[in-house]
Design an enzyme around this catalytic site. Structure first.
Site, PDB file in Angstrom:
ATOM      1  N   ASP A  41      -7.616   1.749  -0.349  1.00  0.00           N
ATOM      2  CA  ASP A  41      -6.771   2.948  -0.360  1.00  0.00           C
ATOM      3  C   ASP A  41      -6.309   3.321  -1.758  1.00  0.00           C
ATOM      4  O   ASP A  41      -6.284   4.506  -2.122  1.00  0.00           O
ATOM      5  CB  ASP A  41      -5.554   2.742   0.549  1.00  0.00           C
ATOM      6  CG  ASP A  41      -5.909   2.942   2.022  1.00  0.00           C
ATOM      7  OD1 ASP A  41      -7.098   2.805   2.362  1.00  0.00           O
ATOM      8  OD2 ASP A  41      -5.001   3.233   2.825  1.00  0.00           O
ATOM      9  N   HIS A  45      -7.817  -2.794   9.319  1.00  0.00           N
ATOM     10  CA  HIS A  45      -7.376  -4.013   8.648  1.00  0.00           C
ATOM     11  C   HIS A  45      -6.327  -4.779   9.439  1.00  0.00           C
ATOM     12  O   HIS A  45      -6.328  -6.011   9.467  1.00  0.00           O
ATOM     13  CB  HIS A  45      -6.841  -3.663   7.259  1.00  0.00           C
ATOM     14  CG  HIS A  45      -5.751  -2.626   7.262  1.00  0.00           C
ATOM     15  ND1 HIS A  45      -4.574  -2.780   6.573  1.00  0.00           N
ATOM     16  CD2 HIS A  45      -5.648  -1.410   7.869  1.00  0.00           C
ATOM     17  CE1 HIS A  45      -3.810  -1.711   6.751  1.00  0.00           C
ATOM     18  NE2 HIS A  45      -4.442  -0.867   7.537  1.00  0.00           N
ATOM     19  N   ARG A  46      -5.416  -4.065  10.080  1.00  0.00           N
ATOM     20  CA  ARG A  46      -4.323  -4.750  10.777  1.00  0.00           C
ATOM     21  C   ARG A  46      -4.806  -5.446  12.052  1.00  0.00           C
ATOM     22  O   ARG A  46      -4.279  -6.499  12.425  1.00  0.00           O
ATOM     23  CB  ARG A  46      -3.189  -3.774  11.070  1.00  0.00           C
ATOM     24  CG  ARG A  46      -2.606  -3.178   9.800  1.00  0.00           C
ATOM     25  CD  ARG A  46      -1.162  -2.767   9.929  1.00  0.00           C
ATOM     26  NE  ARG A  46      -0.717  -2.117   8.696  1.00  0.00           N
ATOM     27  CZ  ARG A  46      -0.361  -2.760   7.586  1.00  0.00           C
ATOM     28  NH1 ARG A  46      -0.409  -4.076   7.558  1.00  0.00           N
ATOM     29  NH2 ARG A  46       0.019  -2.100   6.509  1.00  0.00           N
ATOM     30  N   SER A  74       5.239   9.921  10.177  1.00  0.00           N
ATOM     31  CA  SER A  74       6.215  10.114   9.096  1.00  0.00           C
ATOM     32  C   SER A  74       5.519  10.539   7.806  1.00  0.00           C
ATOM     33  O   SER A  74       6.177  11.034   6.883  1.00  0.00           O
ATOM     34  CB  SER A  74       6.999   8.824   8.865  1.00  0.00           C
ATOM     35  OG  SER A  74       6.139   7.787   8.410  1.00  0.00           O
ATOM     36  N   ARG A  89      -7.981  11.922  12.636  1.00  0.00           N
ATOM     37  CA  ARG A  89      -6.545  11.681  12.471  1.00  0.00           C
ATOM     38  C   ARG A  89      -5.841  13.017  12.230  1.00  0.00           C
ATOM     39  O   ARG A  89      -6.200  13.756  11.307  1.00  0.00           O
ATOM     40  CB  ARG A  89      -6.299  10.703  11.317  1.00  0.00           C
ATOM     41  CG  ARG A  89      -6.941   9.350  11.551  1.00  0.00           C
ATOM     42  CD  ARG A  89      -6.755   8.401  10.391  1.00  0.00           C
ATOM     43  NE  ARG A  89      -5.353   8.008  10.228  1.00  0.00           N
ATOM     44  CZ  ARG A  89      -4.926   7.152   9.308  1.00  0.00           C
ATOM     45  NH1 ARG A  89      -5.798   6.621   8.462  1.00  0.00           N
ATOM     46  NH2 ARG A  89      -3.653   6.835   9.225  1.00  0.00           N
ATOM     47  N   GLU A 125      -5.492   4.088  11.929  1.00  0.00           N
ATOM     48  CA  GLU A 125      -6.899   3.866  11.586  1.00  0.00           C
ATOM     49  C   GLU A 125      -7.801   3.841  12.821  1.00  0.00           C
ATOM     50  O   GLU A 125      -8.984   4.144  12.752  1.00  0.00           O
ATOM     51  CB  GLU A 125      -7.043   2.568  10.791  1.00  0.00           C
ATOM     52  CG  GLU A 125      -6.637   2.674   9.344  1.00  0.00           C
ATOM     53  CD  GLU A 125      -5.150   2.598   9.102  1.00  0.00           C
ATOM     54  OE1 GLU A 125      -4.742   2.442   7.943  1.00  0.00           O
ATOM     55  OE2 GLU A 125      -4.360   2.711  10.076  1.00  0.00           O
ATOM     56  N   LYS A 173       0.844  -1.201   0.000  1.00  0.00           N
ATOM     57  CA  LYS A 173       0.000   0.000   0.000  1.00  0.00           C
ATOM     58  C   LYS A 173       0.876   1.247   0.000  1.00  0.00           C
ATOM     59  O   LYS A 173       0.618   2.210  -0.737  1.00  0.00           O
ATOM     60  CB  LYS A 173      -0.916  -0.003   1.216  1.00  0.00           C
ATOM     61  CG  LYS A 173      -1.774   1.255   1.345  1.00  0.00           C
ATOM     62  CD  LYS A 173      -2.494   1.338   2.671  1.00  0.00           C
ATOM     63  CE  LYS A 173      -1.537   1.619   3.809  1.00  0.00           C
ATOM     64  NZ  LYS A 173      -2.214   1.923   5.084  1.00  0.00           N
ATOM     65  N   LYS A 202      -8.638  -2.843   2.895  1.00  0.00           N
ATOM     66  CA  LYS A 202      -7.802  -1.641   2.856  1.00  0.00           C
ATOM     67  C   LYS A 202      -6.438  -1.940   2.249  1.00  0.00           C
ATOM     68  O   LYS A 202      -5.874  -1.126   1.527  1.00  0.00           O
ATOM     69  CB  LYS A 202      -7.653  -1.071   4.268  1.00  0.00           C
ATOM     70  CG  LYS A 202      -6.888   0.241   4.335  1.00  0.00           C
ATOM     71  CD  LYS A 202      -6.895   0.792   5.754  1.00  0.00           C
ATOM     72  CE  LYS A 202      -6.095   2.071   5.864  1.00  0.00           C
ATOM     73  NZ  LYS A 202      -6.706   3.193   5.143  1.00  0.00           N
ATOM     74  N   ASP A 255       4.058  -0.480  11.873  1.00  0.00           N
ATOM     75  CA  ASP A 255       2.865  -1.240  11.471  1.00  0.00           C
ATOM     76  C   ASP A 255       3.046  -2.730  11.744  1.00  0.00           C
ATOM     77  O   ASP A 255       2.179  -3.379  12.323  1.00  0.00           O
ATOM     78  CB  ASP A 255       2.566  -1.008   9.984  1.00  0.00           C
ATOM     79  CG  ASP A 255       1.940   0.355   9.737  1.00  0.00           C
ATOM     80  OD1 ASP A 255       1.430   0.965  10.690  1.00  0.00           O
ATOM     81  OD2 ASP A 255       1.983   0.821   8.590  1.00  0.00           O
ATOM     82  N   ASN A 295     -10.583   6.371   4.515  1.00  0.00           N
ATOM     83  CA  ASN A 295      -9.720   6.352   5.705  1.00  0.00           C
ATOM     84  C   ASN A 295      -8.273   6.149   5.285  1.00  0.00           C
ATOM     85  O   ASN A 295      -7.480   5.546   6.006  1.00  0.00           O
ATOM     86  CB  ASN A 295     -10.161   5.236   6.659  1.00  0.00           C
ATOM     87  CG  ASN A 295      -9.625   5.451   8.073  1.00  0.00           C
ATOM     88  OD1 ASN A 295      -9.134   6.520   8.417  1.00  0.00           O
ATOM     89  ND2 ASN A 295      -9.712   4.416   8.901  1.00  0.00           N
ATOM     90  N   SER A 333       9.482   6.303  12.433  1.00  0.00           N
ATOM     91  CA  SER A 333       9.208   5.522  11.219  1.00  0.00           C
ATOM     92  C   SER A 333      10.142   5.895  10.066  1.00  0.00           C
ATOM     93  O   SER A 333       9.712   6.067   8.924  1.00  0.00           O
ATOM     94  CB  SER A 333       7.741   5.701  10.789  1.00  0.00           C
ATOM     95  OG  SER A 333       6.860   5.434  11.849  1.00  0.00           O
TER      96      SER A 333
END
Length: 675
Positions: free
Chosen positions: A52, A404-405, A179, A129, A357, A25, A432, A329, A99, A208
């Site tokens: 995305d 998603h994660r 970042s 965010r 997210e 992504k 995503k 992540d 998102n 990051s």
């Protein structure tokens, strides 16, 4: 992709096989924007097809970029004709960013510099965010950006900039929140570097850094050579301008690889292990360093330029304490690996989790505790102690927060030593970054057959069992088996192969039946290989052929093996005469549908009339009553409910009401309660 309300993962035991990962992504959306800003046409290979990237592509097309094809087609490259660093005079658009932080933030920077009148908005979480540090940095240049809601957060209104007071001093941006702010400036500011150096100075610690490395690598591919001074100062040299590289390939996503690296560490105890294609140890993505953390926990990892192989090494896994700033992540995956460790694991320097997210520190803490772990959270750390014994694990319904994660991480909890299932709420959120994640997971996982749930649905002709089975399978994301069609399919396939449908050829027919490439879909269509044979199976000849092959014992035995093979992850809904009594006698839910002959005749009459087929309702009723009598007195698989079936008279119920009742019964049998 699973679009169900929830997805129940049975207890899983082992993993081995090969997974091909989707594109990154982070790389995909950077490449799309850089191609759009460049002069020339860029052919992008292996672009990720996800929520995305669709958001970014749609926005670029609204801005006037030529994109061919207009939507991502698996296996086909995407051609993007760039804007050469300019938008048409008077450009304006309202852009919805969903998102997608990798779209919202870089586009905010690029459009603020390019000039025009734009409104950028997203889903409610996007409006929570932070983007204020990026906006502050852009305002230093003369960009005109207003908040349409809460200051410091989207939605935004961008108007043409005023660069008349542009100075030579560095543009300052905070580096300790995200970042993506620095990445956005690095991609936008080459548009201002025609006659002067542009300098960016990071205030505070840059988190990051690996993601900035990706940005710098890709900028170089598009002709921008940024000078990096110890990750604190970045200089874009005068005369910089974007040029298309012609073609570019998107690496597979190293963050997505983390779930399968963890899978290998937890469950791949064979020589084959879990093999990952599309990303290797030489990846430009910082999250590839997840390998180091996995090795520290005991995984055995080997790899080459475009592949990795992972096997279980130390078991249980080793608890670790790790500063995760370099893999923000992928570090989430370590949190679920910690469930299988020999002590307490501490993941620190992860404050950025709170502005993703969802607030990922809070989310992981809550959901890990549901499983039985002891978890401590802080402003920038999480500390996880796994359940002490198998008896301390809990069956849990994991809330995924549209993240998603979270969904992908907690799929790994299905390997728990207690043999408990895990429910993943809103599984479609993985779209995503990895729309087919669960399909990929199931393709390399195995478990004992008795752990794979089966729901059996039976009933007389025209009771609606096929329709209800399809509805229930679709609601649960389970496979579907219409056992009554298998004899017709066997007869069709055998006659097409030129076989005589008699005892002399029964061995050949049985061999064919055992390997029938059959599948059933949610629309109640029946497929033989790539051919939809639904209509062909309704012919009178098909019925006669089915009767002939069903009389062959070898064929019946072969079809029993075929029916058993449908019991695959994550579960099965089986429709047919002897599903609950012979094929799946231990199925946890068996439903026997009934309805009066008059009601069934009326339903069949409506069905035939809707298809333009003439029918007499009295004749249909007489035929159904005669067929019921024959079916109930058959010597093989007579029509009768299994002893442990739940009986449901559907005479006065709609399809939706019947399906809802079956699903309610199923929920009562699950350890999660009513979802």
């Amino acid at each position: 992709m699973y679009s169900t309300t929830f997805l129940d993962l049975p207890a899983l035991a082992q993993a081995q096989g090969t997974v091909s990962l989707p594109g990154s992504k982070s790389i995909s959306n950077r490449v799309l924007l850089l191609a759009a800003l460049s002069q020339g046409t860029t052919v992008v290979h292996d672009l990720l097809d996800s929520d995305d990237t669709r958001v970014m592509l749609q926005a670029l097309q609204q801005l006037g970029c030529a994109v061919e094809p207009a939507a991502i087609v698996p296996g086909q490259p995407v051609r993007i004709t760039g804007l050469s660093g300019r938008l048409p005079a008077g450009a304006s658009a309202r852009l919805f960013m969903g998102n997608a932080g990798t779209a919202m933030r870089p586009l905010t920077a690029a459009l603020s510099v390019l000039g025009g009148d734009f409104q950028l908005s997203g889903v409610p979480r996007m409006h929570e965010r932070p983007i204020g540090d990026l906006v502050d940095a852009l305002r230093q240049l003369g960009c005109r950006i207003d908040y349409l809601g809460n200051p410091g957060f989207p939605p935004l209104h961008i108007q043409p900039p005023d660069f008349s007071a542009l100075q030579d001093q560095p543009i300052q941006v905070r580096g300790d929140v995200s970042s993506q702010f620095l990445t956005s400036l690095l991609m936008a500011l080459p548009l201002l570097a025609a006659t002067r150096d542009i300098r960016i100075e990071v205030v505070g610690e840059l988190i990051s850094k690996p993601y900035i490395h990706i940005t710098l690598e890709l900028l170089a591919r598009f002709g921008i050579a940024v000078h990096n001074e110890d990750w604190q100062r970045f200089t874009i040299p005068a005369g910089s301008h974007y040029r298309s590289p012609g073609e570019i390939h998107v690496e597979a996503d190293a963050s997505s690889a983390s779930y399968f690296i963890a899978l290998g560490a937890i469950a791949a105890d064979s020589a084959e292990g879990v093999r990952i294609l599309g990303v290797g140890q030489d990846s430009i993505q910082g999250d590839i360093r997840f390998i180091e953390a996995a090795r520290a926990m005991g995984a055995e990892v080997e790899g080459g330029p475009n592949w990795l192989r992972i096997r279980r090494g130390a078991w249980p896994l080793k608890a670790i304490s790790l500063d995760c700033n370099h893999i923000p992540d992928a570090a989430m995956t370590l949190a679920t690996m910690a469930l299988y460790a020999d002590g307490t694991t501490t993941l620190s320097n992860i404050a950025s989790w709170r502005v993703k997210e969802t607030d990922r520190i809070a989310a992981m803490t809550l959901e890990l505790r549901k499983l039985g772990a002891v978890v401590e959270e802080g402003a920038d750390y999480i500390r996880i102690t796994p359940p002490a014994t198998g008896a301390d694990w809990h069956a849990a319904s994991i809330h995924t927060y549209d993240d998603h994660r979270v969904a992908m991480c907690f799929s790994l909890a299905a390997f728990n030593p207690a043999g408990l299932p895990v429910r993943i709420e809103d599984p479609k959120c993985v779209a995503k970054t990895f729309p087919d994640y669960f399909e990929a997971l199931f393709s390399v996982c195995a478990t004992a057959r008795e752990h794979i749930p089966v729901i059996c649905i039976d009933g007389p002709t025209a009771s609606g069992k096929g329709t209800i089975a399809a509805e229930v399978a679709q609601a649960l994301g389970y496979h579907l088996l219409d056992s009554g069609a298998l004899y017709r399919l066997t007869g069709l396939a055998a006659s097409r192969a030129g076989m005589e449908l008699d005892e002399a050829h029964s061995a050949q027919i049985a061999a064919l039946a055992r390997e029938l490439p059959v599948r059933f879909d949610a629309e109640q269509r029946i497929w033989l290989g790539n051919e939809d044979v639904t209509l062909a199976l309704r012919s009178e000849e098909s019925g006669m052929n089915a009767s002939r092959v069903s009389a062959l014992p070898a064929v019946r035995e072969a079809l029993m093996d075929l029916q058993l093979s449908f019991q695959q992850l994550p579960g099965l809904v089986a429709d047919g005469r002897d599903m609950g009594t012979v094929i799946f006698p231990h199925a946890p839910l068996k439903v026997y549908l009934s309805a009066s002959a008059a009601c069934r005749a009326e339903r069949r009459h409506k069905q035939l009339i809707s298809k333009g087929i003439a029918a007499n309702i009295d004749a249909l009723r007489a035929d159904l009553e005669a067929r019921d009598a024959r079916d109930m007195n058959r010597s093989v698989a007579p029509l009768k409910p299994a002893q442990d079936s739940l009986l449901l008279d559907s005479s006065a119920l709609s399809i939706e009401e019947v399906a809802a009742q079956v699903l309610a019964w199923w929920q009562e049998r699950r350890p999660f309660g009513r979802g």
